[in-house]
Motif scaffolding. Sequence first.
Motif, PDB file in Angstrom:
ATOM      1  N   THR A 189      42.870  43.315  46.492  1.00  0.00           N
ATOM      2  CA  THR A 189      42.430  44.473  45.707  1.00  0.00           C
ATOM      3  C   THR A 189      43.589  45.096  44.940  1.00  0.00           C
ATOM      4  O   THR A 189      43.478  45.359  43.732  1.00  0.00           O
ATOM      5  CB  THR A 189      41.800  45.531  46.628  1.00  0.00           C
ATOM      6  N   GLN A 190      44.683  45.318  45.629  1.00  0.00           N
ATOM      7  CA  GLN A 190      45.832  45.966  44.979  1.00  0.00           C
ATOM      8  C   GLN A 190      46.399  45.108  43.864  1.00  0.00           C
ATOM      9  O   GLN A 190      46.760  45.619  42.796  1.00  0.00           O
ATOM     10  CB  GLN A 190      46.912  46.272  46.024  1.00  0.00           C
ATOM     11  N   ARG A 191      46.438  43.797  44.067  1.00  0.00           N
ATOM     12  CA  ARG A 191      46.977  42.922  43.027  1.00  0.00           C
ATOM     13  C   ARG A 191      46.044  42.862  41.816  1.00  0.00           C
ATOM     14  O   ARG A 191      46.490  42.890  40.663  1.00  0.00           O
ATOM     15  CB  ARG A 191      47.204  41.506  43.588  1.00  0.00           C
ATOM     16  N   LEU A 192      44.753  42.819  42.074  1.00  0.00           N
ATOM     17  CA  LEU A 192      43.794  42.755  40.965  1.00  0.00           C
ATOM     18  C   LEU A 192      43.793  44.040  40.139  1.00  0.00           C
ATOM     19  O   LEU A 192      43.594  44.012  38.930  1.00  0.00           O
ATOM     20  CB  LEU A 192      42.395  42.451  41.488  1.00  0.00           C
ATOM     21  N   LYS A 193      44.031  45.164  40.791  1.00  0.00           N
ATOM     22  CA  LYS A 193      44.119  46.417  40.040  1.00  0.00           C
ATOM     23  C   LYS A 193      45.237  46.349  39.008  1.00  0.00           C
ATOM     24  O   LYS A 193      45.092  46.824  37.877  1.00  0.00           O
ATOM     25  CB  LYS A 193      44.355  47.589  41.004  1.00  0.00           C
ATOM     26  N   VAL A 194      46.346  45.752  39.394  1.00  0.00           N
ATOM     27  CA  VAL A 194      47.486  45.604  38.480  1.00  0.00           C
ATOM     28  C   VAL A 194      47.144  44.604  37.371  1.00  0.00           C
ATOM     29  O   VAL A 194      47.362  44.875  36.185  1.00  0.00           O
ATOM     30  CB  VAL A 194      48.743  45.133  39.250  1.00  0.00           C
ATOM     31  N   LEU A 195      46.596  43.454  37.759  1.00  0.00           N
ATOM     32  CA  LEU A 195      46.308  42.403  36.777  1.00  0.00           C
ATOM     33  C   LEU A 195      45.240  42.817  35.783  1.00  0.00           C
ATOM     34  O   LEU A 195      45.294  42.429  34.605  1.00  0.00           O
ATOM     35  CB  LEU A 195      45.883  41.121  37.503  1.00  0.00           C
ATOM     36  N   CYS A 196      44.282  43.599  36.232  1.00  0.00           N
ATOM     37  CA  CYS A 196      43.209  44.033  35.327  1.00  0.00           C
ATOM     38  C   CYS A 196      43.721  45.032  34.284  1.00  0.00           C
ATOM     39  O   CYS A 196      43.069  45.235  33.250  1.00  0.00           O
ATOM     40  CB  CYS A 196      42.060  44.648  36.121  1.00  0.00           C
TER      41      CYS A 196
END
Length: 331
Positions: free
Chosen positions: A151-158
Amino acid sequence: FNKPFESMVDAELAKQMLCCPNDSMVIGLFDKYKDKPLNTPTLSEISRTYSMDVASLYFVQRLYNLPQNKKAQDLYSFYIEQISSNIKIDELEKLKEHYIVFIPGMAYKDIPSTGAHFKRQRKLLTTYGIENELINIPQWGIIENNADIITQRLKVLCQKHKKIILVSTSKGGLETAIVLSNKLTNEETSSIKAWISVGGILKGSPIADYFLKPGKTGIAKLFLWTKRENIDMVKAMSYKERCKNFEEMKFPDHIKIIHYVGIPLSTKIRTKIKTRYKYMLPLGPNDGLTPLADELTEKGLVVSEVGLDHYFDDPNIDIKSIALALTSIYY
């Protein structure tokens, strides 16, 4: 799928399903179950009444009879033919507009032979000039904990990329499902255009429940102790428990979901999965880690590979990986 296919099967009816689909026995089978849901209880009943291969081929055909799945399966086959023939594919340029994010499966570092690290696919995409990354989650981590990391990584990538395709495998499929259904808002996932679930253990695995039985838990605890993990990892994968709340999962409508499902036939079960496959026989067709019907979500498209199991060992897997990615961006 209108392709040549050669295999031993375990029953005359299974042979007729492949060779003579208009046979009265075949038509009778589909008529008998046409009003029943395509789920594990239905497939289990068919396997007990007829055979495992009959149930597996019934599953394949019922899926292919749905127009949306037929279109996806045929498109996937078309791209395989194009790539195999070295025909230029314009859609490859569109694929370069996407950032591909991989979520690995369990033991992806300790047992690289499973391919759960996606190293082969990532190298292939890089060769084509397609940006990608692997989210580095603990390989023996508890599902909910790994979901938080994803979740935390996808927030950054999005925030960084406008078009993202997620690709998960096995246990990573359940972790991804939790992220998309419970951890991120629709706004936070607006950049995620597709999710390809490869052999996703979306409802956990009956094998986890096996190791939670009295007399078997000690084995699991000892093994996980060597990995500096505990039995909670196995409990989090319980098929019995995960089935209870799976229907509550709701996924953002803007994310196109594609399930890539390996469908082994009982006459060609590899030694690698044979023990687990046989243990799950009461549940009907399975890929060696989970019942086939439990790999699907309600609105997901399905691309099937008859003859392959949970590990998708195939000499043409590179071509098929690109074909699957191209199929996803079509939608």
